[in-house]
Write a protein that holds these residues in place. Sequence first.
Motif, PDB file in Angstrom:
ATOM      1  N   ARG A   1    -106.680  -8.634 -49.268  1.00  0.00           N
ATOM      2  CA  ARG A   1    -107.735  -7.158 -48.774  1.00  0.00           C
ATOM      3  C   ARG A   1    -108.127  -5.984 -50.095  1.00  0.00           C
ATOM      4  O   ARG A   1    -109.399  -5.565 -49.565  1.00  0.00           O
ATOM      5  CB  ARG A   1    -107.409  -6.033 -47.056  1.00  0.00           C
ATOM      6  CG  ARG A   1    -109.182  -5.465 -46.698  1.00  0.00           C
ATOM      7  CD  ARG A   1    -108.407  -4.708 -45.305  1.00  0.00           C
ATOM      8  NE  ARG A   1    -107.955  -4.576 -45.509  1.00  0.00           N
ATOM      9  CZ  ARG A   1    -107.053  -2.976 -44.936  1.00  0.00           C
ATOM     10  NH1 ARG A   1    -108.136  -2.481 -45.427  1.00  0.00           N
ATOM     11  NH2 ARG A   1    -105.978  -2.412 -45.324  1.00  0.00           N
ATOM     12  N   VAL A   2    -106.275  -5.091 -49.826  1.00  0.00           N
ATOM     13  CA  VAL A   2    -106.671  -4.198 -51.589  1.00  0.00           C
ATOM     14  C   VAL A   2    -107.000  -5.266 -52.080  1.00  0.00           C
ATOM     15  O   VAL A   2    -108.155  -4.697 -53.070  1.00  0.00           O
ATOM     16  CB  VAL A   2    -105.262  -3.977 -51.072  1.00  0.00           C
ATOM     17  CG1 VAL A   2    -105.667  -2.839 -52.087  1.00  0.00           C
ATOM     18  CG2 VAL A   2    -105.092  -2.903 -50.195  1.00  0.00           C
ATOM     19  N   ALA A   3    -106.913  -6.672 -52.778  1.00  0.00           N
ATOM     20  CA  ALA A   3    -107.351  -7.063 -54.160  1.00  0.00           C
ATOM     21  C   ALA A   3    -108.636  -6.915 -54.222  1.00  0.00           C
ATOM     22  O   ALA A   3    -109.118  -7.286 -54.819  1.00  0.00           O
ATOM     23  CB  ALA A   3    -105.883  -8.613 -54.315  1.00  0.00           C
ATOM     24  N   ALA A   4    -109.034  -7.521 -52.732  1.00  0.00           N
ATOM     25  CA  ALA A   4    -110.386  -7.410 -52.892  1.00  0.00           C
ATOM     26  C   ALA A   4    -111.478  -6.277 -53.118  1.00  0.00           C
ATOM     27  O   ALA A   4    -112.236  -6.444 -53.896  1.00  0.00           O
ATOM     28  CB  ALA A   4    -111.176  -8.224 -51.724  1.00  0.00           C
ATOM     29  N   ALA A   5    -110.953  -5.237 -52.647  1.00  0.00           N
ATOM     30  CA  ALA A   5    -111.621  -3.726 -53.142  1.00  0.00           C
ATOM     31  C   ALA A   5    -111.615  -3.768 -54.340  1.00  0.00           C
ATOM     32  O   ALA A   5    -112.627  -3.365 -54.890  1.00  0.00           O
ATOM     33  CB  ALA A   5    -110.719  -2.752 -51.866  1.00  0.00           C
ATOM     34  N   LEU A   6    -110.127  -4.114 -55.082  1.00  0.00           N
ATOM     35  CA  LEU A   6    -110.315  -3.657 -56.583  1.00  0.00           C
ATOM     36  C   LEU A   6    -111.158  -4.435 -57.661  1.00  0.00           C
ATOM     37  O   LEU A   6    -111.905  -4.065 -58.423  1.00  0.00           O
ATOM     38  CB  LEU A   6    -108.714  -3.802 -57.182  1.00  0.00           C
ATOM     39  CG  LEU A   6    -108.048  -2.984 -56.453  1.00  0.00           C
ATOM     40  CD1 LEU A   6    -106.565  -2.810 -56.573  1.00  0.00           C
ATOM     41  CD2 LEU A   6    -107.859  -1.508 -55.814  1.00  0.00           C
ATOM     42  N   GLN A   7    -110.935  -5.444 -56.993  1.00  0.00           N
ATOM     43  CA  GLN A   7    -111.875  -6.862 -57.276  1.00  0.00           C
ATOM     44  C   GLN A   7    -113.361  -6.267 -57.779  1.00  0.00           C
ATOM     45  O   GLN A   7    -113.861  -6.338 -58.637  1.00  0.00           O
ATOM     46  CB  GLN A   7    -111.446  -8.141 -57.486  1.00  0.00           C
ATOM     47  CG  GLN A   7    -112.667  -9.248 -57.521  1.00  0.00           C
ATOM     48  CD  GLN A   7    -112.341  -9.631 -59.041  1.00  0.00           C
ATOM     49  OE1 GLN A   7    -111.158 -10.645 -59.439  1.00  0.00           O
ATOM     50  NE2 GLN A   7    -113.116  -8.893 -60.353  1.00  0.00           N
ATOM     51  N   LYS A   8    -113.905  -5.423 -56.391  1.00  0.00           N
ATOM     52  CA  LYS A   8    -114.831  -5.504 -56.143  1.00  0.00           C
ATOM     53  C   LYS A   8    -115.265  -4.135 -57.254  1.00  0.00           C
ATOM     54  O   LYS A   8    -116.642  -4.333 -58.231  1.00  0.00           O
ATOM     55  CB  LYS A   8    -115.903  -5.283 -54.965  1.00  0.00           C
ATOM     56  CG  LYS A   8    -117.247  -4.739 -54.776  1.00  0.00           C
ATOM     57  CD  LYS A   8    -117.494  -4.582 -53.925  1.00  0.00           C
ATOM     58  CE  LYS A   8    -117.382  -5.690 -52.392  1.00  0.00           C
ATOM     59  NZ  LYS A   8    -118.352  -5.293 -50.769  1.00  0.00           N
ATOM     60  N   GLN A   9    -114.440  -3.104 -57.249  1.00  0.00           N
ATOM     61  CA  GLN A   9    -114.725  -1.828 -58.152  1.00  0.00           C
ATOM     62  C   GLN A   9    -114.257  -1.858 -59.057  1.00  0.00           C
ATOM     63  O   GLN A   9    -115.392  -1.484 -60.211  1.00  0.00           O
ATOM     64  CB  GLN A   9    -113.451  -0.648 -57.688  1.00  0.00           C
ATOM     65  CG  GLN A   9    -113.488   0.390 -58.720  1.00  0.00           C
ATOM     66  CD  GLN A   9    -112.119   1.216 -58.003  1.00  0.00           C
ATOM     67  OE1 GLN A   9    -111.136   0.800 -57.990  1.00  0.00           O
ATOM     68  NE2 GLN A   9    -112.402   2.320 -58.045  1.00  0.00           N
ATOM     69  N   ALA A  10    -113.783  -2.863 -59.600  1.00  0.00           N
ATOM     70  CA  ALA A  10    -113.319  -3.236 -61.294  1.00  0.00           C
ATOM     71  C   ALA A  10    -115.034  -4.203 -62.129  1.00  0.00           C
ATOM     72  O   ALA A  10    -115.615  -3.739 -62.936  1.00  0.00           O
ATOM     73  CB  ALA A  10    -112.401  -4.308 -61.294  1.00  0.00           C
TER      74      ALA A  10
END
Length: 291
Positions: free
Chosen positions: A25-34
């Motif tokens: 879940r956190v990796a998906a958020a960091l991907q979207k932010q990046a």
Amino acid sequence: MSNLLRNIALVTEGTNAISPSDLTRVAAALQKQATRDFGPVWGVTATVDAFTRLEDVPIGYWPIIVGDVCPGGLGVHLDDQNQPYALVEVTSDWTVTASHEALEMLADPFGNRLVAGDSPDSSKPGRVEFLLEVCDPCEAPTLGYTVNGVRVSDFYHPRFFEPPQQAGNAAARYDFMGHIEAPRQVLPGGYLSWRTGTGEWSQETFFSGSEPEFVSIGFFDQSHGSLRAWIDTLSKPARLEAQKAQPGYPNQVLVRLAGDHHADANLADNASKERAERLRGIIHKMCQDQP
């Protein structure tokens, strides 16, 4: 010409490991932010993927290791091949810290990038070189924002180092959230580092009180490998004290990995396993060398 794709691995390790569901879940958020927020501003393209074992991280990926692996060595470092990796402790703000390290890794993987600008210290005017740390002046978790319900770090724009712009100019935004109102401004809980022509380093820190202060931190100690690792080591004690002053300290561990943390090692290829063991050895040695 397109940018070279940068690959980040969010991986859990140590006693306070993160559950696979929280990690993805956190990796998906960091991907979207990046992809959505950071990439268009800084001109980088990147992937962020989650892994539950260091052995599963493909070579060529820069790992962000979340867990109580080496509390004294938090931040971004370089391994024995001068490739970046980061250590993040599991606290209530660990997602903000992971975002912080990911963005700084994307902007400056090797922790030595300098940007010229005017000195913030009016008592020592002149041109200086700032260390590019895109989250540090606005790093307080309360200044961040949420992506997919996950709290991430604010970050400054390249215009942060430019002269003041005309009021009302949309292009004059200095950070993603709009908290920073002027070039080279340091917000409560943050700091900024720069080098003068003599090679001496200074900082503007806002760890306590109602105004930031200027401090000299001396000359670069090359034993740390990169400027960023050295700056992080020097700044850590004051930053921790500033965090202790925040409401709700101490931060509590959020989650532990449920079930079996050790899946079949045969799923990982030899190169990834060898890199994992080498990196563990580097981290272990770094922790032993901590003062």
